[in-house]
Design an enzyme around this catalytic site. Sequence first.
Site, PDB file in Angstrom:
ATOM      1  N   ARG A   6      -7.707   4.183 -14.542  1.00 54.84           N
ATOM      2  CA  ARG A   6      -7.398   4.295 -12.867  1.00 54.84           C
ATOM      3  C   ARG A   6      -8.425   5.697 -12.828  1.00 54.84           C
ATOM      4  O   ARG A   6      -9.021   6.781 -12.143  1.00 54.84           O
ATOM      5  CB  ARG A   6      -6.423   4.626 -12.741  1.00 54.84           C
ATOM      6  N   PRO A  30       3.953  -5.428  -1.176  1.00 52.12           N
ATOM      7  CA  PRO A  30       3.613  -4.049  -2.413  1.00 52.12           C
ATOM      8  C   PRO A  30       3.658  -4.056  -3.198  1.00 52.12           C
ATOM      9  O   PRO A  30       3.937  -5.080  -4.255  1.00 52.12           O
ATOM     10  CB  PRO A  30       5.611  -3.257  -1.664  1.00 52.12           C
ATOM     11  N   GLY A  31       3.036  -3.374  -4.174  1.00 53.41           N
ATOM     12  CA  GLY A  31       2.596  -4.005  -5.408  1.00 53.41           C
ATOM     13  C   GLY A  31       3.044  -2.224  -5.921  1.00 53.41           C
ATOM     14  O   GLY A  31       3.899  -2.673  -7.293  1.00 53.41           O
ATOM     15  N   GLY A  38       0.728  -1.187  -0.306  1.00 46.78           N
ATOM     16  CA  GLY A  38       0.301  -0.244  -0.170  1.00 46.78           C
ATOM     17  C   GLY A  38       0.303   0.974  -0.112  1.00 46.78           C
ATOM     18  O   GLY A  38       0.163   2.235   0.036  1.00 46.78           O
ATOM     19  N   CYS A  56     -17.533   5.535 -25.624  1.00 43.64           N
ATOM     20  CA  CYS A  56     -18.180   6.561 -26.153  1.00 43.64           C
ATOM     21  C   CYS A  56     -18.823   7.059 -24.362  1.00 43.64           C
ATOM     22  O   CYS A  56     -20.419   6.254 -24.216  1.00 43.64           O
ATOM     23  CB  CYS A  56     -19.428   6.400 -26.618  1.00 43.64           C
TER      24      CYS A  56
HETATM   25  C1  LIG Z   1      -3.976  -5.134  -3.299  1.00 40.63           C
HETATM   26  C2  LIG Z   1      -3.034  -5.456  -2.076  1.00 40.63           C
HETATM   27  C3  LIG Z   1      -1.375  -5.480  -2.036  1.00 40.63           C
HETATM   28  C4  LIG Z   1      -0.990  -4.142  -2.772  1.00 40.63           C
HETATM   29  O1  LIG Z   1      -1.633  -3.232  -2.796  1.00 40.63           O
HETATM   30  P1  LIG Z   1      -0.585  -1.673  -3.430  1.00 40.63           P
HETATM   31  O2  LIG Z   1      -1.221  -0.454  -3.286  1.00 40.63           O
HETATM   32  O3  LIG Z   1      -0.272  -1.953  -4.592  1.00 40.63           O
HETATM   33  O4  LIG Z   1       0.899  -1.914  -2.793  1.00 40.63           O
HETATM   34  C5  LIG Z   1      -1.110  -5.994  -1.484  1.00 40.63           C
HETATM   35  N1  LIG Z   1      -1.525  -6.737  -0.274  1.00 40.63           N
HETATM   36  C6  LIG Z   1      -3.309  -7.234  -0.253  1.00 40.63           C
HETATM   37  C7  LIG Z   1      -4.270  -7.828   0.131  1.00 40.63           C
HETATM   38  C8  LIG Z   1      -4.101  -6.476  -1.375  1.00 40.63           C
HETATM   39  O5  LIG Z   1      -4.941  -6.490  -1.016  1.00 40.63           O
END
Ligand SMILES: *Cc1c(COP(=O)(O)O)cnc(C)c1O
Length: 421
Positions: free
Chosen positions: A314, A276-277, A239, A346
């Site tokens: 987004r 982290p994503g 996050g 559209c």
């Molecule tokens: C989406 C998610 C993440 C990654 O969140 P980011 O904001 O992309 O870092 C990590 N853990 C869980 C359980 C998630 O649902």
Amino acid sequence: MDHFLYKDGVLHAEDVALTEIAAAVGTPFYVYSTATLERHFRVFDEALDGMDHLVCYAMKANSNIAVLKILGDLGAGMDVVSGGEYMRAKAAGVSGDKIVFSGVGKTREEMTLALTGGIRQFNVESEPELAVLNEVALSLGKVAPITVRVNPDVDAKTHAKIATGKSENKFGIPIAKAREVYAVAGAMKGIDVVGIDVHIGSQLTDLEPYRLAYQKVAELTAELRSDGHNIRRLDLGGGLGIPYARSNEAPPLPMDYGKVVRETVGDLGCEIEIEPGRLVAGNAGLLVSSVIYNKAGEGRDFMIVDAAMNDLIRPAMYEAHHDIVPVIEAAVGTEAAPFDIVGPVCESGDTFAKQRDMTPVADGEMIAFRSAGAYGAVMSSEYNTRPMIPEVLVKGDQFAVIRKRPTFDEMIKRDTVPEWQ
Ligand SMILES: *Cc1c(COP(=O)(O)O)cnc(C)c1O
């Protein structure tokens, strides 16, 4: 920091000019930088240096297997939220003991897939899920390692659609109820309680919510241990936010995040996992698009581009800001003017930016959306029967298509007309 810079007036991904990629694959396309992905993973890995830890990349942010392979080769684990993601992680060469299964609605089929193929742990989000997982594990003659995702009821202070740690959100078990649920889990023969999981939301730009949540996790660790549970692993979620608007945003650095982790849960003797994503993939990707028409409206100039909301949702979904830059740098002294940058779909929602100050970009010329590497391609669709756009990976002076654009024929052939029609 990323590796998208102008060289001789042309925006490059590492050492490859975006104009060269466009000539090869056409626009629009996504392009990712290997060096940036590697750098972002390492920054997290180093932030937890000295602690027993595993960085589990939240692959829902960008799950192309070429991207997963880069991270997997550096030692990353994967956080998956579906059976499909589990299969992708495996296809990228990540072993089951490095895969964490998150998500509020895991099905029996998904549990079976993971238990059979190998799994590091399930992050369980409800009592019914716990009961089903126990049943599935026993039926397979296996024991499922689990954490329970607790909801610490802290305000992540992020966009409502990506906040997950308040009691009104659908995620996890209220932390006040955790001991009860762990007692149930501890008595199940098909369940092995290994730790605690927490994830409070996405695009966090403040460390305080993390500190509050992790303090609560530390307290819970002590309580659960005194209840007799062998708590040895803490999954602290993901996050951490990224700067989408470079001019005015400076989210916390992974290093400072690591400090919060150390200060709150560092001395519990637990293995730490983080997920982290966005921060790994977000600034490692661009969406490149061509201007189809410049259209003068009433008191407003529209730049109609060949990317649309189906390619990058987004802005439509979260009112998200993406910096937008020309691929060919404007001549020095060119004046910026406000444009509405819109796609061809559209829907009025198909608007990337309103009254954005940009130097003019002529019809046929290209622009790039920055910070599009996370929650970009993975959230795209074929709405308006627009083909999913190619994904391209750059490494140094090399580039390769890592997902090709389908032909119209391939798209249409996926539909079938019933024989009785
Ligand atoms: C989406 C998610 C993440 C990654 O969140 P980011 O904001 O992309 O870092 C990590 N853990 C869980 C359980 C998630 O649902």
